[in-house]
Design a protein around this motif. Structure first.
Motif, mmCIF file in Angstrom:
data_model
loop_
_atom_site.group_PDB
_atom_site.id
_atom_site.type_symbol
_atom_site.label_atom_id
_atom_site.label_comp_id
_atom_site.label_asym_id
_atom_site.label_seq_id
_atom_site.Cartn_x
_atom_site.Cartn_y
_atom_site.Cartn_z
ATOM 1 N N ALA A 1 43.702 34.336 32.501
ATOM 2 C CA ALA A 1 42.329 33.823 32.868
ATOM 3 C C ALA A 1 41.303 34.767 33.300
ATOM 4 N N GLY A 2 41.659 36.071 33.595
ATOM 5 C CA GLY A 2 40.307 37.154 33.765
ATOM 6 C C GLY A 2 40.187 36.969 35.260
ATOM 7 N N LEU A 3 41.073 36.557 36.117
ATOM 8 C CA LEU A 3 40.967 36.549 37.523
ATOM 9 C C LEU A 3 41.161 37.985 38.063
ATOM 10 N N PRO A 4 40.217 38.427 39.098
ATOM 11 C CA PRO A 4 40.112 39.852 39.521
ATOM 12 C C PRO A 4 41.440 39.887 40.516
ATOM 13 N N LEU A 5 42.479 40.160 39.845
ATOM 14 C CA LEU A 5 43.733 40.583 40.670
ATOM 15 C C LEU A 5 43.787 41.846 41.480
ATOM 16 N N HIS A 6 42.751 42.589 41.162
ATOM 17 C CA HIS A 6 42.678 44.335 41.819
ATOM 18 C C HIS A 6 42.288 43.932 43.429
#
Length: 313
Positions: free
Chosen positions: A202-207
């Motif tokens: 989904a392109g979520l910023p997991l960083h």
């Protein structure tokens, strides 16, 4: 990336390190399935963050599915006293919040539903922005949201239905550092890996996300859990171990002074990991939080009127 898994106990949080008065750090506590230690992790984070900021926990689960109504030391008026779509003063919202005691004489607050079990369920909002608006009204510097939706299911269902996912909504809030919880079991980390895969797709910023692996018993984590923790290092900001605590299993987060020292230390590690992710993303100190827009007042209900003669319906 930062891996905090077993090993030497970390130092305690520095009480002198405080969040700026104008800042508002948001920490959504997420999970792929139930039984992942979400509420316990939220309580540990709140207790540790209270050493450096004023803290509010948002209990987003229905009353009969939540442990929060029985945990506070001083219950407030509860969410039932907060009318939807009506402007309220900070004092009114804080009167609805319940007080929870933290080690060292500190305190934090939670907004939960304190009605009797037989009372009608509250129509709680789903939109993370609505919860953020409520938290902003309290002026608290750190907001921990104990969410109730399963992450992977939420993301996939939202994509299939063409609507925004709740998980994405929590990620999108200003200065949001999500914490993914999972039981430290084979099934727990499998569900976590599926949630991480869905969030990545989904392109979520997991960083800037943190993972909390919650032990279900004493002893070393199983080999599949240790392997999953190592693999997650390159995808998230930190992986933190939450040890087993019999008091939590029996009484939840009530009587925080009875928690084992290693439990409090794990809360400090989680809080430090969250702050590190926030500072790496937005700088140190955190910038001032935006002021949310006023709640939209729903239009007045339409009433049926007779159609004048000669006007087509």
């Amino acid at each position: 990336m930062q891996l905090q898994f077993g090993g030497t106990l970390a130092k305690k949080l520095n009480p002198a390190a405080t969040l700026p008065a104008e800042a508002r750090l948001v920490v959504p506590v997420l999970a792929a399935i139930g039984g992942s230690g979400r509420s316990t992790t939220a309580g540990m984070l709140a207790g540790s963050l209270s050493a450096m900021a004023s803290v509010l926990v948002l209990d987003t689960a229905p009353r009969l599915a939540s442990p929060w109504p029985s945990w506070p030391s001083e219950p407030g008026a509860g969410l039932a006293s907060v009318p939807p779509d009506v402007p309220m003063t900070r004092r009114q919202v804080l009167a609805a919040a319940s007080r929870c005691a933290a080690p060292g004489g500190r305190e934090w607050h939670v907004l939960t539903d304190h009605q009797e079990w037989s009372g009608a369920p509250l129509a709680l909002p789903e939109d993370p922005a609505a919860w953020y608006q409520l938290a902003a009204a309290t002026g608290r510097q750190a907001v921990v949201a104990d969410t109730a939706h399963p992450v992977a299911h939420d993301i996939v269902a939202a994509q299939c239905e063409g609507r925004p996912a709740l998980t994405a909504g929590w990620f999108a809030l200003p200065f949001s550092v999500p914490v993914f919880c999972a039981a430290a079991t084979g099934g727990g980390v499998h569900a976590l890996q599926t949630a991480v895969q869905a969030a990545t797709a989904a392109g979520l910023p997991l960083h800037r996300a943190v993972v909390a692996l919650v032990a279900t018993g004493d002893g070393r984590f199983p080999a599949p859990v240790r392997a999953a923790a190592t693999m997650l290092q390159s995808r998230v900001s930190a992986v933190v171990e939450v040890p087993h605590d019999p008091h939590v299993r029996s009484h939840g987060m009530r009587d925080a002074h009875r928690l084992k020292p290693r439990t409090a230390e794990a809360g400090d590690r989680l809080a430090r990991a969250v702050l590190a992710a926030a500072h790496a993303t937005w700088g140190e100190p955190l910038p001032p939080a935006p002021v949310p827009a006023a709640a939209a007042v729903p239009p007045a209900p339409l009433t049926a009127r007779p159609i004048p003669e000669g006007v087509a319906s």
